[in-house]
Design a protein around this motif. Structure first.
Motif, PDB file in Angstrom:
ATOM      1  N   THR A   1     -10.740   0.682   3.301  1.00  0.00           N
ATOM      2  CA  THR A   1     -10.515   1.289   1.947  1.00  0.00           C
ATOM      3  C   THR A   1     -12.065   1.757   1.425  1.00  0.00           C
ATOM      4  O   THR A   1     -12.324   2.810   0.795  1.00  0.00           O
TER       5      THR A   1
ATOM      6  N   PHE B   1      -5.796   4.594   2.751  1.00  0.00           N
ATOM      7  CA  PHE B   1      -6.699   4.483   1.643  1.00  0.00           C
ATOM      8  C   PHE B   1      -6.592   3.233   0.648  1.00  0.00           C
ATOM      9  O   PHE B   1      -7.747   2.968   0.287  1.00  0.00           O
ATOM     10  N   ALA B   2      -5.484   2.612   0.544  1.00  0.00           N
ATOM     11  CA  ALA B   2      -5.355   1.538  -0.363  1.00  0.00           C
ATOM     12  C   ALA B   2      -5.285   0.259   0.289  1.00  0.00           C
ATOM     13  O   ALA B   2      -4.480  -0.645  -0.046  1.00  0.00           O
TER      14      ALA B   2
ATOM     15  N   THR C   1      -8.482   3.455  -7.001  1.00  0.00           N
ATOM     16  CA  THR C   1      -8.377   4.092  -5.384  1.00  0.00           C
ATOM     17  C   THR C   1      -9.187   5.476  -5.126  1.00  0.00           C
ATOM     18  O   THR C   1      -9.230   6.166  -5.824  1.00  0.00           O
TER      19      THR C   1
ATOM     20  N   GLU D   1       0.704  -1.208   0.007  1.00  0.00           N
ATOM     21  CA  GLU D   1       0.025   0.133   0.008  1.00  0.00           C
ATOM     22  C   GLU D   1       1.027   1.289  -0.020  1.00  0.00           C
ATOM     23  O   GLU D   1       0.460   2.416   0.044  1.00  0.00           O
TER      24      GLU D   1
END
Length: 469
Positions: A390, A367-368, A414, A240
């Motif tokens: 996520t 976030f990923a 994403t 990530e």
């Protein structure tokens, strides 16, 4: 009457709004229920609600500004082009100045790890012979302290950059702006966690005198490295690009290797490959610089509500917003919920620290996490948690970044572009996965986990935007 009879005779079907506990009780009793995750706008805060309502008059302007900001973010092309000493490549770095992570903070208010790292930098620079002399120097006020972000730079944890430290130079091929970061030292006793012993300083000198010249020559020889493409590949391979950089560092070494061998002897190459081979986090600082140069391109757009920086100095957590200039909106740095190494607990931990939240601000890192389920072995939680983190971040972002896709979510792009207004409306704050430093300088990393950006930062930013025309 007929409706009442049906209600008593038919199978009960319930839509639960709000509290999870009611839904759980219904399910445990065997009832058919659907849960709606709802919360009052602005967390029920009347003043925030008024500020949000006032912003509605600017909706068209805000949407237009955010589209410009997102276009600049998505179309950024970060390329690692060079290495140089900070005083030679970062404008404004001269004399006794030390850059640190997070928003501005005075020496007397700094946390242990940042103080320890600054003392180590002073000895490294030759401004002091030992910790005692370095401490005395800091107390004279002769040394200037400034956030890395104010100079287009970023640094993990303490974030320290002093004038003669080597830094990577990352250029945005699309916008032409540049960003900088120091080198990642690896794990253990390192400057970024406040360590300043002889072994730490010897490693920093080796990085300056041996590693940097060879890497710099290789990078210039190969014409730079496309960091955006490398990050995209690493996300497909389980990284990530914040706390997990295993694939990214390996990909980087593969690209560098043919050029490194042109610029160093066998013995030096052995030292460099040994160092890089043991340092899965080496790519982190490059990832941070790539995110910084991309977000800086999206900063300073009037009316934009995009968050362009999140950073922590171990005492305060701060954010910047594209349409609010260079003002920091701060709140106390939160503790980190996560996994602690044997013998340590949250009581030993320093509050959240470092510039590395620039990765989440960009739309990777926490976030990923759906791309990196193995990260939960480091930060805690389950693989399902990584997916849910996520998914939740899509609710507070302006759009998605088509350059980065997530295999676990059927290759969905994403989430990107944190929207201040959506954070306030939903009450959902950005999630960050992070390392944990001990409160005392030099102990080092004692764990890793996840943390939420304080809601108060976003409240202050919304108030400031309401005062602008």
């Amino acid at each position: 009457m007929m409706l009442q009879k049906n209600l008593l005779t038919e199978t009960l079907k319930v839509v639960n709004v709000g509290l999870d506990s009611f839904y759980n009780d219904l399910k445990n009793s065997g009832a058919e229920a659907v849960h709606v995750d709802w919360r009052p706008p602005a967390n029920g805060n009347i003043q925030l609600g008024k500020w949000l309502a006032a912003m509605e008059a600017r909706n068209a302007r805000i949407e237009h500004a955010n589209k410009i900001a997102m276009d600049k973010l998505i179309n950024s092309q970060p390329r690692w082009i060079d290495i140089g000493l900070a005083q030679e490549v970062i404008p404004g770095i001269k004399g006794k100045i030390i850059l640190h992570s997070g928003p501005p903070i005075a020496w007397q208010n700094m946390c242990g790890p940042v103080r320890g790292a600054i003392l180590g930098a002073a000895i490294y620079e030759g401004w002091a012979a030992d910790v005692e002399q370095a401490t005395a120097l800091m107390e004279t006020g002769e040394v200037i302290f400034s956030p890395c972000h104010d100079y287009g730079a970023v640094g993990p944890m303490a974030g320290i950059i002093s004038p003669s430290m080597p830094v990577v130079v990352v250029e945005n091929d699309n916008s032409g702006n540049v960003a900088f970061s120091n080198f990642n030292e690896g794990l253990g006793k390192v400057l970024r966690f406040g360590a300043n012993s002889a072994e730490v300083l010897d490693r920093l000198r080796w990085m300056k005198n041996v590693l940097a010249p060879v890497l710099g020559a290789a990078i210039r020889d190969m014409g730079g490295i496309d960091l955006k493409a490398l990050i995209a590949r690493a996300l497909q391979m389980g990284d990530e690009c914040h706390n997990r950089n295993n694939a990214a560092t390996s990909l980087l070494m593969r690209e560098l290797s043919p050029f490194l061998i042109r610029h160093a002897s066998k013995d030096v190459l052995e030292e460099i490959f040994t160092f890089l081979g043991k340092n899965d986090h080496f790519f982190l600082n490059l990832s941070m610089a790539a995110c910084k140069v991309s977000l800086d391109a999206a900063h300073g757009i009037k009316d934009s509500t995009m968050v362009t920086a999140m950073a922590r100095n171990g005492v305060e957590f701060g954010i910047r917003v594209s349409g609010a200039g260079n003002e920091w909106f701060t709140a106390p740095a939160p503790p980190v919920d996560g996994l602690y190494f044997s013998g340590y607990t949250v009581k030993d931990a320093n509050p959240d620290l470092g510039d590395s939240a620039i990765t989440e601000t960009f739309g990777i890192g926490g976030f990923a996490m759906a791309a990196a389920p193995a990260i939960v072995q480091f930060v805690g939680g389950s693989a399902q948690d990584a997916l849910e983190y996520t998914k939740e971040m899509y609710e507070i972002t302006i759009a998605t970044n088509p350059a980065f896709s997530l295999p676990a979510l059927d290759f969905k792009a994403t989430p990107a572009g944190i929207d201040l207004l959506k954070v306030i409306e939903t009450g959902i704050t950005p999630l960050i996965n992070t390392g944990v430093a001990h409160r005392e300088a030099g102990v080092g990393q004692i764990g890793a986990g996840v943390v939420r950006a304080p809601f108060a930062c976003f409240e202050k930013a919304l108030e400031a935007l309401n005062k602008t025309e």
